[in-house]
Write a protein that holds these residues in place. Structure first.
Motif, short mmCIF file in Angstrom:
data_model
loop_
_atom_site.label_atom_id
_atom_site.label_comp_id
_atom_site.label_asym_id
_atom_site.label_seq_id
_atom_site.Cartn_x
_atom_site.Cartn_y
_atom_site.Cartn_z
N ALA A 28 43.60 39.36 35.37
CA ALA A 28 43.41 39.02 36.78
C ALA A 28 42.20 38.12 36.97
O ALA A 28 42.24 37.16 37.75
CB ALA A 28 43.25 40.30 37.61
N ALA A 31 43.14 34.70 35.77
CA ALA A 31 44.02 34.06 36.75
C ALA A 31 43.23 33.60 37.97
O ALA A 31 43.55 32.57 38.58
CB ALA A 31 45.13 35.01 37.16
N ALA A 32 42.18 34.36 38.34
CA ALA A 32 41.37 34.00 39.50
C ALA A 32 40.64 32.69 39.29
O ALA A 32 40.37 31.95 40.24
CB ALA A 32 40.38 35.12 39.80
N GLY A 35 44.06 29.96 37.99
CA GLY A 35 45.16 29.79 38.94
C GLY A 35 44.86 28.79 40.04
O GLY A 35 45.64 27.82 40.23
N VAL A 66 46.86 36.77 43.23
CA VAL A 66 45.87 37.31 42.30
C VAL A 66 45.40 38.69 42.75
O VAL A 66 45.33 39.63 41.97
CB VAL A 66 44.67 36.34 42.17
CG1 VAL A 66 43.53 37.00 41.39
CG2 VAL A 66 45.09 35.06 41.47
N ALA A 74 38.75 40.28 41.59
CA ALA A 74 39.53 39.11 41.17
C ALA A 74 39.98 38.31 42.39
O ALA A 74 39.97 37.07 42.37
CB ALA A 74 40.73 39.55 40.34
N ALA A 78 39.03 34.49 43.16
CA ALA A 78 40.08 33.50 43.42
C ALA A 78 39.81 32.74 44.72
O ALA A 78 40.04 31.53 44.80
CB ALA A 78 41.44 34.17 43.48
N SER A 119 42.28 38.97 50.25
CA SER A 119 42.13 39.65 48.96
C SER A 119 41.78 41.11 49.16
O SER A 119 42.24 41.99 48.42
CB SER A 119 41.06 38.95 48.11
OG SER A 119 39.77 39.19 48.61
#
Length: 268
Positions: A28, A31-32, A35, A66, A74, A78, A119
């Motif tokens: 995660a 990806a943050a 992404g 995310v 995370a 993001a 988030s």
């Protein structure tokens, strides 16, 4: 009743210091960072054709993805990453961390604010989903404890049973029960499944258990009776739902102790 304790698992094994980060959380966090950059790069060819607010909304979708599949940290990362790459790639002057338009500044700030808020909501929704899904083994532990509490008048038997259940449920190296003791300031596992220390909340999901015994207090009908002292093991991070079940088991032990005390008062 102060000073009485049930048997403790023998043998204290030394444990190396750790900051355990589950694989899912590591993914995660990656990806943050990656992404939003990837999404922004896809939008670069269209930056002269799309309105900046629309591109910001697309980046918010990535933040939600995310946060929903990772954790709150995370999601926040993001949101920060999205705002930074939005500034760098999608606002004039391009490929510089500088914004010349007041509207673009407002859009970037809104992207950050909305991303952070979304988030938080996505992480909370994921947490609630975890809390509501309790597997059959954990339900069986609660049922066994309730049946024992109904069939015996021995509070010690219930406490010993819960001690064993906690050891298995949480993967502990050891567990003991202290009647009426509140010595020191050890980390505490609450009924909400959260662990707190003298410095505030301890993030079990990311850091694992604290490297000392953890207190799980036992109360019943408004009275405090004692505490389980948990000696964490070296296994995987214990999920929130298991820690919530631990709080339920401690509550059942407290109810049994309260019933025995009430019976003693009636008999006297």
């Amino acid at each position: 009743m102060s000073g009485i304790s049930l048997p403790e698992f023998a043998g204290r094994r030394s444990k190396p210091a750790r900051l355990a980060v589950p694989p899912r959380d590591r993914l995660a966090l990656a990806a943050a960072v990656v992404g939003p950059l990837a999404v922004t790069c896809v939008l670069v060819p269209f930056r002269t054709h799309l309105v900046n607010t629309n591109m910001a909304l697309i980046l918010v979708v990535g933040v939600v993805a995310v946060a929903a599949n990772g954790h709150r940290g995370a999601g926040a990362l993001a949101a920060l990453s999205s705002a930074a790459w939005f500034d760098f790639f999608l606002t004039r002057p391009y490929e510089r961390f500088a914004i010349s338009s007041g509207e673009d500044i407002t859009t970037a700030l809104l992207l950050l604010a909305v991303g952070l808020a979304v988030s938080q909501l996505a992480a909370r929704a994921r947490r609630l989903k975890v809390v509501t899904v309790t597997d059959a083994d954990q339900l069986a532990r609660i049922r066994r404890t309730a049946q024992l509490a109904q069939s015996t008048r021995s509070a010690d038997a219930v406490v010993e049973h819960v001690r064993t259940e906690l050891t298995e449920l949480l993967g502990l190296d050891g567990c003991r029960f202290e009647y009426g003791s509140l010595l020191g300031h050890p980390p505490q596992l609450g009924q909400d499944g959260e662990v707190t220390t003298t410095f505030g909340r301890w993030d079990v999901e990311r850091r694992g258990w604290p490297q000392e015994e953890v207190e799980l207090r036992v109360s019943g009908k408004g009275h405090y009776y004692g505490r389980f002292m948990l000696r964490p093991g070296r296994g995987d991070v214990v999920p929130l739902q298991a820690r919530l079940v631990a709080g339920t088991l401690a509550g059942q032990a407290g109810a049994a102790l309260a019933d025995v005390e009430a019976g003693s008062v009636r008999e006297s």
